[in-house]
Design a protein around this motif. Sequence first.
Motif, PDB file in Angstrom:
ATOM      1  N   ASN A 258       0.833  -1.205   0.000  1.00  0.00           N
ATOM      2  CA  ASN A 258       0.000   0.000   0.000  1.00  0.00           C
ATOM      3  C   ASN A 258       0.871   1.260   0.000  1.00  0.00           C
ATOM      4  O   ASN A 258       0.634   2.205   0.764  1.00  0.00           O
ATOM      5  CB  ASN A 258      -0.914   0.003   1.234  1.00  0.00           C
ATOM      6  N   TYR A 259       1.885   1.272  -0.872  1.00  0.00           N
ATOM      7  CA  TYR A 259       2.828   2.391  -0.896  1.00  0.00           C
ATOM      8  C   TYR A 259       2.197   3.607  -1.577  1.00  0.00           C
ATOM      9  O   TYR A 259       1.587   3.496  -2.643  1.00  0.00           O
ATOM     10  CB  TYR A 259       4.107   1.995  -1.645  1.00  0.00           C
ATOM     11  N   VAL A 260       2.358   4.761  -0.942  1.00  0.00           N
ATOM     12  CA  VAL A 260       1.933   6.046  -1.507  1.00  0.00           C
ATOM     13  C   VAL A 260       3.118   6.995  -1.396  1.00  0.00           C
ATOM     14  O   VAL A 260       3.686   7.168  -0.301  1.00  0.00           O
ATOM     15  CB  VAL A 260       0.710   6.619  -0.756  1.00  0.00           C
ATOM     16  N   GLN A 261       3.491   7.603  -2.513  1.00  0.00           N
ATOM     17  CA  GLN A 261       4.650   8.499  -2.506  1.00  0.00           C
ATOM     18  C   GLN A 261       4.345   9.750  -1.674  1.00  0.00           C
ATOM     19  O   GLN A 261       3.346  10.438  -1.923  1.00  0.00           O
ATOM     20  CB  GLN A 261       5.015   8.908  -3.935  1.00  0.00           C
ATOM     21  N   PRO A 262       5.180  10.077  -0.683  1.00  0.00           N
ATOM     22  CA  PRO A 262       4.897  11.255   0.163  1.00  0.00           C
ATOM     23  C   PRO A 262       5.157  12.561  -0.585  1.00  0.00           C
ATOM     24  O   PRO A 262       5.898  12.605  -1.571  1.00  0.00           O
ATOM     25  CB  PRO A 262       5.866  11.076   1.337  1.00  0.00           C
ATOM     26  N   ASP A 263       4.541  13.628  -0.083  1.00  0.00           N
ATOM     27  CA  ASP A 263       4.746  14.951  -0.694  1.00  0.00           C
ATOM     28  C   ASP A 263       6.168  15.448  -0.457  1.00  0.00           C
ATOM     29  O   ASP A 263       6.800  16.004  -1.355  1.00  0.00           O
ATOM     30  CB  ASP A 263       3.735  15.944  -0.109  1.00  0.00           C
ATOM     31  N   ILE A 264       6.680  15.271   0.761  1.00  0.00           N
ATOM     32  CA  ILE A 264       8.063  15.647   1.090  1.00  0.00           C
ATOM     33  C   ILE A 264       8.872  14.355   1.154  1.00  0.00           C
ATOM     34  O   ILE A 264       8.774  13.594   2.127  1.00  0.00           O
ATOM     35  CB  ILE A 264       8.131  16.412   2.430  1.00  0.00           C
ATOM     36  N   MET A 265       9.658  14.102   0.119  1.00  0.00           N
ATOM     37  CA  MET A 265      10.370  12.813   0.024  1.00  0.00           C
ATOM     38  C   MET A 265      11.647  12.765   0.863  1.00  0.00           C
ATOM     39  O   MET A 265      12.085  11.699   1.247  1.00  0.00           O
ATOM     40  CB  MET A 265      10.675  12.505  -1.446  1.00  0.00           C
ATOM     41  N   SER A 266      12.268  13.913   1.111  1.00  0.00           N
ATOM     42  CA  SER A 266      13.438  13.930   2.016  1.00  0.00           C
ATOM     43  C   SER A 266      12.971  14.341   3.400  1.00  0.00           C
ATOM     44  O   SER A 266      12.455  15.453   3.573  1.00  0.00           O
ATOM     45  CB  SER A 266      14.502  14.910   1.509  1.00  0.00           C
ATOM     46  N   PRO A 267      13.087  13.495   4.414  1.00  0.00           N
ATOM     47  CA  PRO A 267      12.548  13.801   5.745  1.00  0.00           C
ATOM     48  C   PRO A 267      13.205  15.036   6.362  1.00  0.00           C
ATOM     49  O   PRO A 267      14.392  15.319   6.121  1.00  0.00           O
ATOM     50  CB  PRO A 267      12.868  12.545   6.566  1.00  0.00           C
ATOM     51  N   PRO A 268      12.471  15.794   7.169  1.00  0.00           N
ATOM     52  CA  PRO A 268      13.049  17.006   7.791  1.00  0.00           C
ATOM     53  C   PRO A 268      14.061  16.701   8.892  1.00  0.00           C
ATOM     54  O   PRO A 268      14.891  17.548   9.218  1.00  0.00           O
ATOM     55  CB  PRO A 268      11.821  17.737   8.355  1.00  0.00           C
ATOM     56  N   ASP A 269      13.995  15.509   9.495  1.00  0.00           N
ATOM     57  CA  ASP A 269      14.926  15.164  10.583  1.00  0.00           C
ATOM     58  C   ASP A 269      16.181  14.483  10.055  1.00  0.00           C
ATOM     59  O   ASP A 269      16.681  13.525  10.642  1.00  0.00           O
ATOM     60  CB  ASP A 269      14.227  14.285  11.617  1.00  0.00           C
ATOM     61  N   THR A 270      16.678  14.973   8.918  1.00  0.00           N
ATOM     62  CA  THR A 270      17.934  14.478   8.342  1.00  0.00           C
ATOM     63  C   THR A 270      18.834  15.652   7.976  1.00  0.00           C
ATOM     64  O   THR A 270      18.359  16.779   7.821  1.00  0.00           O
ATOM     65  CB  THR A 270      17.670  13.637   7.075  1.00  0.00           C
ATOM     66  N   LEU A 271      20.112  15.368   7.819  1.00  0.00           N
ATOM     67  CA  LEU A 271      21.079  16.407   7.469  1.00  0.00           C
ATOM     68  C   LEU A 271      21.109  16.618   5.960  1.00  0.00           C
ATOM     69  O   LEU A 271      20.717  15.746   5.183  1.00  0.00           O
ATOM     70  CB  LEU A 271      22.475  16.011   7.955  1.00  0.00           C
ATOM     71  N   SER A 272      21.605  17.788   5.553  1.00  0.00           N
ATOM     72  CA  SER A 272      21.816  18.055   4.132  1.00  0.00           C
ATOM     73  C   SER A 272      23.116  17.396   3.672  1.00  0.00           C
ATOM     74  O   SER A 272      23.880  16.852   4.475  1.00  0.00           O
ATOM     75  CB  SER A 272      21.870  19.559   3.877  1.00  0.00           C
ATOM     76  N   LYS A 273      23.369  17.464   2.379  1.00  0.00           N
ATOM     77  CA  LYS A 273      24.568  16.813   1.820  1.00  0.00           C
ATOM     78  C   LYS A 273      25.856  17.445   2.351  1.00  0.00           C
ATOM     79  O   LYS A 273      26.809  16.740   2.733  1.00  0.00           O
ATOM     80  CB  LYS A 273      24.525  16.917   0.297  1.00  0.00           C
ATOM     81  N   ALA A 274      25.894  18.785   2.412  1.00  0.00           N
ATOM     82  CA  ALA A 274      27.104  19.484   2.874  1.00  0.00           C
ATOM     83  C   ALA A 274      27.345  19.230   4.363  1.00  0.00           C
ATOM     84  O   ALA A 274      28.476  18.954   4.783  1.00  0.00           O
ATOM     85  CB  ALA A 274      26.955  20.984   2.608  1.00  0.00           C
ATOM     86  N   LYS A 275      26.296  19.306   5.171  1.00  0.00           N
ATOM     87  CA  LYS A 275      26.452  19.089   6.617  1.00  0.00           C
ATOM     88  C   LYS A 275      26.821  17.643   6.930  1.00  0.00           C
ATOM     89  O   LYS A 275      27.559  17.368   7.879  1.00  0.00           O
ATOM     90  CB  LYS A 275      25.163  19.475   7.338  1.00  0.00           C
ATOM     91  N   ALA A 276      26.286  16.689   6.138  1.00  0.00           N
ATOM     92  CA  ALA A 276      26.640  15.283   6.345  1.00  0.00           C
ATOM     93  C   ALA A 276      28.134  15.053   6.081  1.00  0.00           C
ATOM     94  O   ALA A 276      28.782  14.286   6.795  1.00  0.00           O
ATOM     95  CB  ALA A 276      25.801  14.402   5.431  1.00  0.00           C
ATOM     96  N   LEU A 277      28.680  15.746   5.078  1.00  0.00           N
ATOM     97  CA  LEU A 277      30.120  15.631   4.793  1.00  0.00           C
ATOM     98  C   LEU A 277      30.958  16.230   5.918  1.00  0.00           C
ATOM     99  O   LEU A 277      31.985  15.658   6.321  1.00  0.00           O
ATOM    100  CB  LEU A 277      30.433  16.317   3.470  1.00  0.00           C
ATOM    101  N   GLU A 278      30.536  17.386   6.446  1.00  0.00           N
ATOM    102  CA  GLU A 278      31.252  17.999   7.571  1.00  0.00           C
ATOM    103  C   GLU A 278      31.239  17.079   8.797  1.00  0.00           C
ATOM    104  O   GLU A 278      32.257  16.913   9.479  1.00  0.00           O
ATOM    105  CB  GLU A 278      30.601  19.341   7.922  1.00  0.00           C
ATOM    106  N   LYS A 279      30.096  16.475   9.049  1.00  0.00           N
ATOM    107  CA  LYS A 279      29.984  15.552  10.185  1.00  0.00           C
ATOM    108  C   LYS A 279      30.919  14.356  10.004  1.00  0.00           C
ATOM    109  O   LYS A 279      31.590  13.918  10.948  1.00  0.00           O
ATOM    110  CB  LYS A 279      28.537  15.078  10.313  1.00  0.00           C
ATOM    111  N   TYR A 280      30.982  13.824   8.792  1.00  0.00           N
ATOM    112  CA  TYR A 280      31.877  12.685   8.521  1.00  0.00           C
ATOM    113  C   TYR A 280      33.333  13.066   8.780  1.00  0.00           C
ATOM    114  O   TYR A 280      34.090  12.273   9.367  1.00  0.00           O
ATOM    115  CB  TYR A 280      31.698  12.228   7.081  1.00  0.00           C
ATOM    116  N   ARG A 281      33.730  14.263   8.375  1.00  0.00           N
ATOM    117  CA  ARG A 281      35.122  14.693   8.575  1.00  0.00           C
ATOM    118  C   ARG A 281      35.460  14.829  10.054  1.00  0.00           C
ATOM    119  O   ARG A 281      36.543  14.421  10.491  1.00  0.00           O
ATOM    120  CB  ARG A 281      35.347  16.025   7.853  1.00  0.00           C
ATOM    121  N   TYR A 282      34.541  15.394  10.821  1.00  0.00           N
ATOM    122  CA  TYR A 282      34.775  15.520  12.270  1.00  0.00           C
ATOM    123  C   TYR A 282      34.824  14.140  12.933  1.00  0.00           C
ATOM    124  O   TYR A 282      35.642  13.914  13.834  1.00  0.00           O
ATOM    125  CB  TYR A 282      33.689  16.373  12.907  1.00  0.00           C
ATOM    126  N   GLU A 283      33.951  13.235  12.514  1.00  0.00           N
ATOM    127  CA  GLU A 283      33.967  11.876  13.068  1.00  0.00           C
ATOM    128  C   GLU A 283      35.271  11.154  12.745  1.00  0.00           C
ATOM    129  O   GLU A 283      35.834  10.459  13.606  1.00  0.00           O
ATOM    130  CB  GLU A 283      32.784  11.081  12.517  1.00  0.00           C
TER     131      GLU A 283
END
Length: 296
Positions: A234-259
């Motif tokens: 019963n899959y229905v494609q959501p209106d907002i496909m990227s969830p709000p409780d996730t990081l952006s591409k640039a911030k995810a890269l910064e987090k990886y570097r600090y880790e």
Amino acid sequence: MNRHLEKPLPDFSCGFSLVNASFVNKSCIFGPHNTRGYARDATNASIEVKTDEDVVRFSIGNQSHDRVSSKKEKKIANKSDVSRKAKLNELRFYRLKAKKKMNSPNPEVRIRYKLEKAKRKEEWLIEKLRKYEVTKAAPETYDPEILTEEEKFYLKRTGEKKKHYVPVGRRGVFGGVVLNMHLHWKRHETVKVVCKPCKPGQVHQYAEELARLSKGIVIDIKPNSIIILYRGKNYVQPDIMSPPDTLSKAKALEKYRYEQSLEHTGEFIEKLENELEEYLRHIARYRKEENPRQKI
């Protein structure tokens, strides 16, 4: 009579103003030798004429106030220069102190200095990583779909045969990965997620996080870091496909570097602690060997 006066002054008994003083020649006030000084001072000043007891008095602006303000500005500039110099001197002092510790003949001093520096860096990296912590949204209640073994086997085979896949790289799981999964589910029932580079045990964490964010079903996790997810009946494609409780591409890269930096500093701290322990053991052995010789 003054030679510089070309016309006689009128009677000032009734008062005097700036408008009535227009016919007075400048030379009668300052003389021919002081015209340059008048031009220099009159550029930013206003002329006032006062008549008290039939005596004419001229005052050119309020130059004392301007001089005081310029002196205050100079003092403020000097204070800023002094503060900069003090900061530079303080930095030089700390650099010389660190240089002495690094070039110390005692290895214990060198190791302890490196250990303190590495621990300070570790604390700084932990504080930086706190900024990238995302608050997880409350899980929504939905009916989990029950799949039979035959359906799981069919979905697994179809997912393995497909060439298209969604990559999960060094940035980890962020909003773009979930968006690609939903775009893939628009035409296909299953999606193949390839995790490279991936540490041992990290694939299961990625699978749980992707299932939570995309509301899909994990069908299989391969040993070569491949996850196969099913979108649901019963899959229905959501209106907002990227969830709000996730990081952006640039911030995810910064987090990886600090880790990554935090991981390396932790390994370096362990190495220094082992070196310090070995050095202290060596000193203890050397002292034990010297004591019986002295008794003899």
